[in-house]
Design a protein around this motif. Structure first.
Motif, mmCIF file in Angstrom:
data_model
loop_
_atom_site.group_PDB
_atom_site.id
_atom_site.type_symbol
_atom_site.label_atom_id
_atom_site.label_comp_id
_atom_site.label_asym_id
_atom_site.label_seq_id
_atom_site.Cartn_x
_atom_site.Cartn_y
_atom_site.Cartn_z
ATOM 1 N N ASN A 1 -1.493 -4.051 0.290
ATOM 2 C CA ASN A 1 -2.555 -4.605 -0.543
ATOM 3 C C ASN A 1 -2.927 -3.710 -1.725
ATOM 4 O OD1 ASN A 1 -3.493 -7.154 0.919
ATOM 5 N ND2 ASN A 1 -3.262 -5.658 2.552
ATOM 6 N N LYS A 2 -2.080 -2.718 -1.988
ATOM 7 C CA LYS A 2 -2.256 -1.798 -3.121
ATOM 8 C C LYS A 2 -3.646 -1.168 -3.139
ATOM 9 C CE LYS A 2 1.013 -4.311 -6.083
ATOM 10 N NZ LYS A 2 1.853 -4.798 -5.098
ATOM 11 N N ALA A 3 -4.086 -0.709 -1.969
ATOM 12 C CA ALA A 3 -5.432 -0.164 -1.851
ATOM 13 C C ALA A 3 -5.467 1.300 -1.427
ATOM 14 C CB ALA A 3 -6.229 -0.992 -0.846
ATOM 15 N N GLY A 4 -4.385 1.848 -0.972
ATOM 16 C CA GLY A 4 -4.399 3.197 -0.412
ATOM 17 C C GLY A 4 -3.866 4.237 -1.374
ATOM 18 N N PRO A 5 -3.636 5.430 -0.859
ATOM 19 C CA PRO A 5 -3.089 6.498 -1.690
ATOM 20 C C PRO A 5 -1.673 6.159 -2.153
ATOM 21 C CG PRO A 5 -3.162 7.174 0.612
ATOM 22 C CD PRO A 5 -3.835 5.847 0.525
ATOM 23 N N PRO A 6 -1.306 6.636 -3.343
ATOM 24 C CA PRO A 6 0.031 6.322 -3.855
ATOM 25 C C PRO A 6 1.126 6.968 -3.001
ATOM 26 C CG PRO A 6 -1.045 7.941 -5.265
ATOM 27 C CD PRO A 6 -2.056 7.506 -4.242
ATOM 28 N N CYS A 7 2.225 6.246 -2.882
ATOM 29 C CA CYS A 7 3.380 6.776 -2.155
ATOM 30 C C CYS A 7 4.647 6.288 -2.831
ATOM 31 C CB CYS A 7 3.346 6.377 -0.686
ATOM 32 S SG CYS A 7 3.544 4.619 -0.393
ATOM 33 N N ARG A 8 5.747 6.904 -2.450
ATOM 34 C CA ARG A 8 7.060 6.529 -2.991
ATOM 35 C C ARG A 8 8.038 6.414 -1.854
ATOM 36 N NH1 ARG A 8 5.888 11.000 -6.861
ATOM 37 N NH2 ARG A 8 4.931 9.976 -8.637
ATOM 38 N N LYS A 9 9.081 5.654 -2.107
ATOM 39 C CA LYS A 9 10.140 5.532 -1.114
ATOM 40 C C LYS A 9 11.227 6.555 -1.419
ATOM 41 C CE LYS A 9 10.766 1.882 1.242
ATOM 42 N NZ LYS A 9 11.350 0.696 1.778
ATOM 43 N N ALA A 10 11.696 7.188 -0.374
ATOM 44 C CA ALA A 10 12.850 8.076 -0.440
ATOM 45 C C ALA A 10 13.859 7.459 0.517
ATOM 46 C CB ALA A 10 12.475 9.493 -0.024
ATOM 47 N N GLY A 11 14.747 6.659 -0.042
ATOM 48 C CA GLY A 11 15.636 5.882 0.812
ATOM 49 C C GLY A 11 14.811 4.833 1.531
ATOM 50 N N ARG A 12 14.815 4.877 2.863
ATOM 51 C CA ARG A 12 14.023 3.930 3.655
ATOM 52 C C ARG A 12 12.669 4.492 4.051
ATOM 53 N NH1 ARG A 12 17.177 2.423 8.855
ATOM 54 N NH2 ARG A 12 17.371 4.644 9.100
ATOM 55 N N HIS A 13 12.389 5.699 3.639
ATOM 56 C CA HIS A 13 11.211 6.411 4.124
ATOM 57 C C HIS A 13 10.127 6.507 3.060
ATOM 58 C CE1 HIS A 13 13.753 7.587 7.486
ATOM 59 N NE2 HIS A 13 14.678 7.896 6.582
ATOM 60 N N LEU A 14 8.876 6.373 3.498
ATOM 61 C CA LEU A 14 7.748 6.569 2.604
ATOM 62 C C LEU A 14 7.401 8.044 2.569
ATOM 63 C CD1 LEU A 14 5.304 3.693 3.591
ATOM 64 C CD2 LEU A 14 6.777 3.835 1.585
ATOM 65 N N ARG A 15 7.109 8.527 1.371
ATOM 66 C CA ARG A 15 6.678 9.914 1.221
ATOM 67 C C ARG A 15 5.463 9.952 0.298
ATOM 68 N NH1 ARG A 15 8.928 10.247 5.177
ATOM 69 N NH2 ARG A 15 10.741 11.470 5.723
ATOM 70 N N TYR A 16 4.540 10.825 0.655
ATOM 71 C CA TYR A 16 3.297 10.989 -0.080
ATOM 72 C C TYR A 16 3.231 12.399 -0.653
ATOM 73 C CZ TYR A 16 1.593 6.829 2.420
ATOM 74 O OH TYR A 16 1.431 5.563 2.932
ATOM 75 N N ASN A 17 2.789 12.511 -1.903
ATOM 76 C CA ASN A 17 2.532 13.811 -2.496
ATOM 77 C C ASN A 17 1.143 14.234 -2.017
ATOM 78 O OD1 ASN A 17 1.615 15.873 -4.228
ATOM 79 N ND2 ASN A 17 2.963 15.177 -5.853
ATOM 80 N N PRO A 18 1.030 15.370 -1.337
ATOM 81 C CA PRO A 18 -0.275 15.788 -0.813
ATOM 82 C C PRO A 18 -1.366 15.857 -1.883
ATOM 83 C CG PRO A 18 1.459 17.163 0.097
ATOM 84 C CD PRO A 18 2.092 16.309 -0.962
ATOM 85 N N ALA A 19 -1.026 16.297 -3.082
ATOM 86 C CA ALA A 19 -2.015 16.374 -4.166
ATOM 87 C C ALA A 19 -2.512 14.978 -4.541
ATOM 88 C CB ALA A 19 -1.415 17.076 -5.379
ATOM 89 N N ASP A 20 -1.617 13.986 -4.535
ATOM 90 C CA ASP A 20 -2.015 12.611 -4.843
ATOM 91 C C ASP A 20 -2.927 12.044 -3.764
ATOM 92 O OD1 ASP A 20 -0.447 12.718 -7.114
ATOM 93 O OD2 ASP A 20 1.202 11.536 -6.259
ATOM 94 N N VAL A 21 -2.637 12.357 -2.507
ATOM 95 C CA VAL A 21 -3.472 11.874 -1.399
ATOM 96 C C VAL A 21 -4.861 12.490 -1.506
ATOM 97 C CG1 VAL A 21 -3.776 11.831 1.113
ATOM 98 C CG2 VAL A 21 -1.504 11.479 0.119
ATOM 99 N N ARG A 22 -4.921 13.781 -1.780
ATOM 100 C CA ARG A 22 -6.225 14.448 -1.919
ATOM 101 C C ARG A 22 -7.007 13.889 -3.097
ATOM 102 N NH1 ARG A 22 -2.778 19.218 -0.858
ATOM 103 N NH2 ARG A 22 -3.056 19.727 1.320
ATOM 104 N N ALA A 23 -6.329 13.657 -4.221
ATOM 105 C CA ALA A 23 -6.992 13.091 -5.407
ATOM 106 C C ALA A 23 -7.498 11.680 -5.113
ATOM 107 C CB ALA A 23 -6.036 13.086 -6.595
ATOM 108 N N TRP A 24 -6.690 10.876 -4.454
ATOM 109 C CA TRP A 24 -7.108 9.522 -4.078
ATOM 110 C C TRP A 24 -8.344 9.579 -3.185
ATOM 111 C CZ3 TRP A 24 -7.561 7.303 0.735
ATOM 112 C CH2 TRP A 24 -7.832 5.936 0.757
ATOM 113 N N PHE A 25 -8.330 10.472 -2.211
ATOM 114 C CA PHE A 25 -9.468 10.609 -1.300
ATOM 115 C C PHE A 25 -10.728 11.015 -2.053
ATOM 116 C CE2 PHE A 25 -12.130 13.025 1.638
ATOM 117 C CZ PHE A 25 -12.369 12.058 2.583
#
Length: 63
Positions: free
Chosen positions: A34-58
């Motif tokens: 629903n495009k509501a959470g912290p930004p993430c990217r796909k690395a192949g089949r896996h989701l990965r989050y940049n810790p700085a982006d998660v902290r900024a989103w929070f």
């Protein structure tokens, strides 16, 4: 030859973000859908989050 900096912070998995935010993995998946959470990217089949982006989103959520 390029080397990886061992002191650099690694990307977080969905489980890492779940633990950090204290929310279930399914909530993160729902937020992503629903495009509501912290930004993430796909690395192949896996989701990965940049810790700085998660902290900024929070931090933005408190505003």
């Amino acid at each position: 030859m390029t080397s990886i900096d061992p002191t650099a912070e690694r990307l977080w998995t969905i489980q890492d973000v779940s633990t950090y935010l204290g929310v279930p993995v399914e909530t993160l998946r729902w937020w992503r859908k629903n495009k509501a959470g912290p930004p993430c990217r796909k690395a192949g089949r896996h989701l990965r989050y940049n810790p700085a982006d998660v902290r900024a989103w929070f931090d933005e959520q408190a505003a």
